[in-house]
Design a protein around this motif. Structure first.
Motif, PDB file in Angstrom:
ATOM      1  N   HIS A 141    -162.167  -3.962  20.188  1.00 37.03           N
ATOM      2  CA  HIS A 141    -162.642  -3.507  18.885  1.00 37.03           C
ATOM      3  C   HIS A 141    -163.718  -4.475  18.409  1.00 37.03           C
ATOM      4  O   HIS A 141    -163.622  -5.680  18.652  1.00 37.03           O
ATOM      5  CB  HIS A 141    -161.483  -3.462  17.873  1.00 37.03           C
ATOM      6  N   PRO A 142    -164.748  -3.991  17.734  1.00 40.67           N
ATOM      7  CA  PRO A 142    -165.828  -4.887  17.288  1.00 40.67           C
ATOM      8  C   PRO A 142    -165.389  -5.933  16.282  1.00 40.67           C
ATOM      9  O   PRO A 142    -166.129  -6.900  16.054  1.00 40.67           O
ATOM     10  CB  PRO A 142    -166.854  -3.918  16.675  1.00 40.67           C
ATOM     11  N   ASN A 143    -164.213  -5.772  15.695  1.00 37.71           N
ATOM     12  CA  ASN A 143    -163.737  -6.755  14.723  1.00 37.71           C
ATOM     13  C   ASN A 143    -162.573  -7.584  15.239  1.00 37.71           C
ATOM     14  O   ASN A 143    -161.795  -8.153  14.466  1.00 37.71           O
ATOM     15  CB  ASN A 143    -163.365  -6.070  13.407  1.00 37.71           C
ATOM     16  N   LEU A 144    -162.453  -7.664  16.568  1.00 32.95           N
ATOM     17  CA  LEU A 144    -161.515  -8.576  17.223  1.00 32.95           C
ATOM     18  C   LEU A 144    -162.308  -9.459  18.175  1.00 32.95           C
ATOM     19  O   LEU A 144    -163.168  -8.969  18.913  1.00 32.95           O
ATOM     20  CB  LEU A 144    -160.448  -7.814  18.015  1.00 32.95           C
ATOM     21  N   VAL A 145    -162.033 -10.764  18.154  1.00 33.03           N
ATOM     22  CA  VAL A 145    -162.707 -11.665  19.082  1.00 33.03           C
ATOM     23  C   VAL A 145    -162.374 -11.248  20.511  1.00 33.03           C
ATOM     24  O   VAL A 145    -161.221 -10.966  20.844  1.00 33.03           O
ATOM     25  CB  VAL A 145    -162.270 -13.120  18.830  1.00 33.03           C
ATOM     26  N   ARG A 146    -163.390 -11.223  21.358  1.00 32.10           N
ATOM     27  CA  ARG A 146    -163.197 -10.763  22.733  1.00 32.10           C
ATOM     28  C   ARG A 146    -162.726 -11.904  23.624  1.00 32.10           C
ATOM     29  O   ARG A 146    -163.316 -12.980  23.646  1.00 32.10           O
ATOM     30  CB  ARG A 146    -164.499 -10.191  23.286  1.00 32.10           C
ATOM     31  N   LEU A 147    -161.638 -11.650  24.331  1.00 34.44           N
ATOM     32  CA  LEU A 147    -161.170 -12.581  25.353  1.00 34.44           C
ATOM     33  C   LEU A 147    -161.873 -12.232  26.656  1.00 34.44           C
ATOM     34  O   LEU A 147    -161.744 -11.120  27.164  1.00 34.44           O
ATOM     35  CB  LEU A 147    -159.654 -12.479  25.519  1.00 34.44           C
ATOM     36  N   ILE A 148    -162.626 -13.166  27.187  1.00 33.71           N
ATOM     37  CA  ILE A 148    -163.387 -12.924  28.411  1.00 33.71           C
ATOM     38  C   ILE A 148    -162.511 -13.094  29.646  1.00 33.71           C
ATOM     39  O   ILE A 148    -162.617 -12.346  30.614  1.00 33.71           O
ATOM     40  CB  ILE A 148    -164.608 -13.860  28.472  1.00 33.71           C
ATOM     41  N   GLY A 149    -161.659 -14.099  29.622  1.00 35.48           N
ATOM     42  CA  GLY A 149    -160.819 -14.338  30.791  1.00 35.48           C
ATOM     43  C   GLY A 149    -159.830 -15.459  30.560  1.00 35.48           C
ATOM     44  O   GLY A 149    -159.665 -15.956  29.445  1.00 35.48           O
ATOM     45  N   TYR A 150    -159.171 -15.849  31.623  1.00 39.31           N
ATOM     46  CA  TYR A 150    -158.136 -16.879  31.539  1.00 39.31           C
ATOM     47  C   TYR A 150    -158.108 -17.672  32.838  1.00 39.31           C
ATOM     48  O   TYR A 150    -158.710 -17.286  33.849  1.00 39.31           O
ATOM     49  CB  TYR A 150    -156.766 -16.248  31.283  1.00 39.31           C
ATOM     50  N   CYS A 151    -157.375 -18.752  32.801  1.00 40.65           N
ATOM     51  CA  CYS A 151    -157.174 -19.577  34.000  1.00 40.65           C
ATOM     52  C   CYS A 151    -155.740 -20.055  34.020  1.00 40.65           C
ATOM     53  O   CYS A 151    -155.224 -20.567  33.020  1.00 40.65           O
ATOM     54  CB  CYS A 151    -158.132 -20.774  33.984  1.00 40.65           C
ATOM     55  N   ALA A 152    -155.078 -19.872  35.136  1.00 41.23           N
ATOM     56  CA  ALA A 152    -153.726 -20.391  35.355  1.00 41.23           C
ATOM     57  C   ALA A 152    -153.700 -20.946  36.770  1.00 41.23           C
ATOM     58  O   ALA A 152    -153.573 -20.207  37.736  1.00 41.23           O
ATOM     59  CB  ALA A 152    -152.686 -19.293  35.184  1.00 41.23           C
ATOM     60  N   GLU A 153    -153.837 -22.247  36.873  1.00 41.42           N
ATOM     61  CA  GLU A 153    -154.013 -22.863  38.184  1.00 41.42           C
ATOM     62  C   GLU A 153    -153.363 -24.245  38.202  1.00 41.42           C
ATOM     63  O   GLU A 153    -153.336 -24.951  37.197  1.00 41.42           O
ATOM     64  CB  GLU A 153    -155.513 -22.978  38.474  1.00 41.42           C
ATOM     65  N   ASP A 154    -152.865 -24.618  39.356  1.00 43.23           N
ATOM     66  CA  ASP A 154    -152.299 -25.956  39.524  1.00 43.23           C
ATOM     67  C   ASP A 154    -153.380 -26.928  39.986  1.00 43.23           C
ATOM     68  O   ASP A 154    -154.225 -26.588  40.806  1.00 43.23           O
ATOM     69  CB  ASP A 154    -151.178 -25.947  40.579  1.00 43.23           C
ATOM     70  N   ASP A 155    -153.360 -28.129  39.434  1.00 47.36           N
ATOM     71  CA  ASP A 155    -154.204 -29.200  39.966  1.00 47.36           C
ATOM     72  C   ASP A 155    -153.417 -30.493  39.870  1.00 47.36           C
ATOM     73  O   ASP A 155    -152.188 -30.479  39.697  1.00 47.36           O
ATOM     74  CB  ASP A 155    -155.549 -29.277  39.246  1.00 47.36           C
ATOM     75  N   GLU A 156    -154.108 -31.620  39.989  1.00 43.96           N
ATOM     76  CA  GLU A 156    -153.403 -32.906  40.031  1.00 43.96           C
ATOM     77  C   GLU A 156    -152.647 -33.203  38.741  1.00 43.96           C
ATOM     78  O   GLU A 156    -151.723 -34.019  38.725  1.00 43.96           O
ATOM     79  CB  GLU A 156    -154.407 -34.042  40.309  1.00 43.96           C
ATOM     80  N   ARG A 157    -153.015 -32.515  37.647  1.00 45.61           N
ATOM     81  CA  ARG A 157    -152.335 -32.752  36.375  1.00 45.61           C
ATOM     82  C   ARG A 157    -151.234 -31.735  36.098  1.00 45.61           C
ATOM     83  O   ARG A 157    -150.614 -31.761  35.039  1.00 45.61           O
ATOM     84  CB  ARG A 157    -153.356 -32.719  35.233  1.00 45.61           C
ATOM     85  N   GLY A 158    -150.999 -30.820  37.024  1.00 44.89           N
ATOM     86  CA  GLY A 158    -149.981 -29.804  36.838  1.00 44.89           C
ATOM     87  C   GLY A 158    -150.598 -28.444  36.597  1.00 44.89           C
ATOM     88  O   GLY A 158    -151.736 -28.178  36.987  1.00 44.89           O
ATOM     89  N   ILE A 159    -149.858 -27.564  35.915  1.00 45.42           N
ATOM     90  CA  ILE A 159    -150.340 -26.220  35.643  1.00 45.42           C
ATOM     91  C   ILE A 159    -151.360 -26.265  34.518  1.00 45.42           C
ATOM     92  O   ILE A 159    -151.089 -26.795  33.451  1.00 45.42           O
ATOM     93  CB  ILE A 159    -149.178 -25.287  35.264  1.00 45.42           C
ATOM     94  N   GLN A 160    -152.516 -25.701  34.776  1.00 45.16           N
ATOM     95  CA  GLN A 160    -153.569 -25.632  33.774  1.00 45.16           C
ATOM     96  C   GLN A 160    -153.620 -24.218  33.197  1.00 45.16           C
ATOM     97  O   GLN A 160    -153.741 -23.242  33.933  1.00 45.16           O
ATOM     98  CB  GLN A 160    -154.922 -25.985  34.397  1.00 45.16           C
ATOM     99  N   ARG A 161    -153.513 -24.122  31.881  1.00 43.52           N
ATOM    100  CA  ARG A 161    -153.577 -22.824  31.206  1.00 43.52           C
ATOM    101  C   ARG A 161    -154.750 -22.860  30.239  1.00 43.52           C
ATOM    102  O   ARG A 161    -154.774 -23.668  29.314  1.00 43.52           O
ATOM    103  CB  ARG A 161    -152.284 -22.538  30.459  1.00 43.52           C
ATOM    104  N   LEU A 162    -155.705 -21.981  30.433  1.00 46.65           N
ATOM    105  CA  LEU A 162    -156.890 -21.944  29.591  1.00 46.65           C
ATOM    106  C   LEU A 162    -157.244 -20.512  29.235  1.00 46.65           C
ATOM    107  O   LEU A 162    -156.923 -19.575  29.973  1.00 46.65           O
ATOM    108  CB  LEU A 162    -158.083 -22.614  30.288  1.00 46.65           C
ATOM    109  N   LEU A 163    -157.899 -20.351  28.097  1.00 48.10           N
ATOM    110  CA  LEU A 163    -158.372 -19.055  27.639  1.00 48.10           C
ATOM    111  C   LEU A 163    -159.861 -19.163  27.353  1.00 48.10           C
ATOM    112  O   LEU A 163    -160.321 -20.169  26.801  1.00 48.10           O
ATOM    113  CB  LEU A 163    -157.641 -18.627  26.364  1.00 48.10           C
TER     114      LEU A 163
END
Length: 426
Positions: free
Chosen positions: A144-166
């Protein structure tokens, strides 16, 4: 995206006491998440959604089963986009974690660069993860034009553990709260405020009524309404959103979370959540637009700290009403318009939730106010923009406060405001 499931929690009977996680609205936007952190990590087992009438019924269908256009990013890509999460790209920090400005390749044209806001989950325990999943599930399937658009996400493991990003579209003109602040060098014109009221109402109406399922925002407030490069208002931060009750049910019972000053009184008292809880919050927001004041501001004199209480004596007299208008506004031509908008606010603040209008009805009422205010001029941006400040979250300190109970009669006028009532916070 079928690895994500909309969080509903374990089904329980209605608790005898309602756990609350609310934050004073006088804090800046980033503080809003901090109080959630302190409550949710201690009591995540109490964050389930249930309904008195729904014992034994199945959970809602997972939103993750619906198609979406979300991109899946790697940590390496997001490090490159944010200069390895450099402090120079940091937009803010809150209970959820940090928000960074980044640049990514356009999915439509690899040669084109797109500005984004990257939200990185901090170490907040399971509740933070649940909010992250909720954002993915909600914004991944709504458009909807009046909701901020979520482009994508990230759920990945690295040396610091599980990374969760939006990864969100970048909103260069910050939040409405930024421009309503007394510190703002670019106050919003009345025409701009009316447009923001329209945009926000349309966003809520879409969530409540324009899909085959209902979403209750549950954290509607000025800091969660962001402005894009064309000054269009968009709702953001869906970490506390919940699916509305299934057909035939009246409400969803939840732990009480949100922001003090915005939460509907019946929700605070019972934990019973309906779309009319969002309508109440919208009514509070309209008085913010009219007065330029926060719902709860401890920095003001005691008798002016609670917005709804402060405006009460001025509502029944047209001459007195002028005294509550934001002094930064040019008052010529706008007093009638502001008074009409206050009548819409009063409808939204009806004491009994059932008598409050639906958001589609609110949209129609606000449209009428706008149509009758043509002499005010067309919406235009403030003289000075916020610049490149991003406020998907804000920074501030944690506070434990007393929740106040606002009352209005069905006719709309406030009669007993902010009777003292303690609600447990964490």
């Amino acid at each position: 995206m079928k690895c994500f499931q909309f969080y509903l929690g374990e089904r329980k009977d209605d608790p005898k006491t309602t756990k609350s996680t609310l934050v004073p609205s006088s804090c800046s936007a980033f503080a809003d998440r901090d109080v959630r952190q302190s409550g949710s990590e201690l009591n995540s087992q109490n964050m389930s959604d249930a309904s008195t009438e729904s014992r034994g019924r199945n959970q809602f269908p997972s939103l993750s089963e619906r198609p979406n256009n979300l991109q899946v990013f790697t940590v390496a890509e997001l490090k490159a986009a944010t200069k390895n999460f450099s402090r120079s790209t940091k937009l803010g920090e809150g209970g959820f974690g940090c928000v960074y400005r980044g640049v990514i390749k356009s999915s439509d044209d690899p040669l084109k660069r797109v500005d984004v806001a990257v939200k990185q989950l901090g170490s907040r325990g399971m509740q933070g993860h649940k909010e992250w999943i909720t954002e993915v599930n909600v914004l991944g399937v709504v458009e909807h034009p009046n909701l901020v658009r979520l482009i994508g996400y990230c759920a990945e493991d690295d040396e610091r553990g599980i990374q969760r990003l939006l990864i969100y579209e970048f909103m260069p003109n910050g939040s409405v709260e930024d421009h309503l602040s007394v510190k703002s060098e670019a106050p919003l014109s009345w025409a701009m405020r009316l447009k923001i009221a329209q945009d926000a109402a349309r966003g809520l109406a879409y969530l409540h009524e324009e899909m085959e399922f209902q979403i209750i925002f549950r954290d509607f407030k000025a800091s969660n309404i962001l402005l894009d490069e064309d000054w269009n208002a968009k709702l953001s931060d869906f970490g506390l959103a919940r699916l509305g009750p299934s057909e035939g049910l009246t409400h969803v019972s939840t732990a009480v979370v949100g922001t003090m000053g915005y939460a509907a009184p019946e929700y605070i008292q019972t934990g019973r959540l309906t779309s009319k809880s969002d309508v109440w919050s919208y009514g509070v927001f309209l008085y913010e637009l009219i007065t330029g004041r926060r719902p709860l501001d401890r920095n003001r004199p005691r008798n002016e700290q609670k917005l709804l209480e402060w405006v009460k004596p001025y509502l029944s007299d047209a001459k007195k009403f002028q005294q509550i208008l934001d002094p930064r506004l040019e008052r010529k031509h706008l007093i009638k318009s502001a008074h009409k908008l206050s009548l819409v606010a009063n409808r939204c603040l009806a004491r009994h939730a059932k008598t409050r209008p639906k958001m589609s009805e609110v949209v129609a009422m606000v449209n009428q106010v706008v149509a009758a205010s043509v002499e005010i001029g067309s919406p235009r941006p403030p003289l000075k923009a916020v610049g490149q400040k991003e406020t998907e979250e804000g920074a501030g300190k944690k506070n434990k406060r007393r929740i106040m109970d606002a009352r209005v009669v069905e006719g709309g006028w406030l009669v007993r405001i902010w009777s003292s009532k303690h609600v447990k916070t964490y």
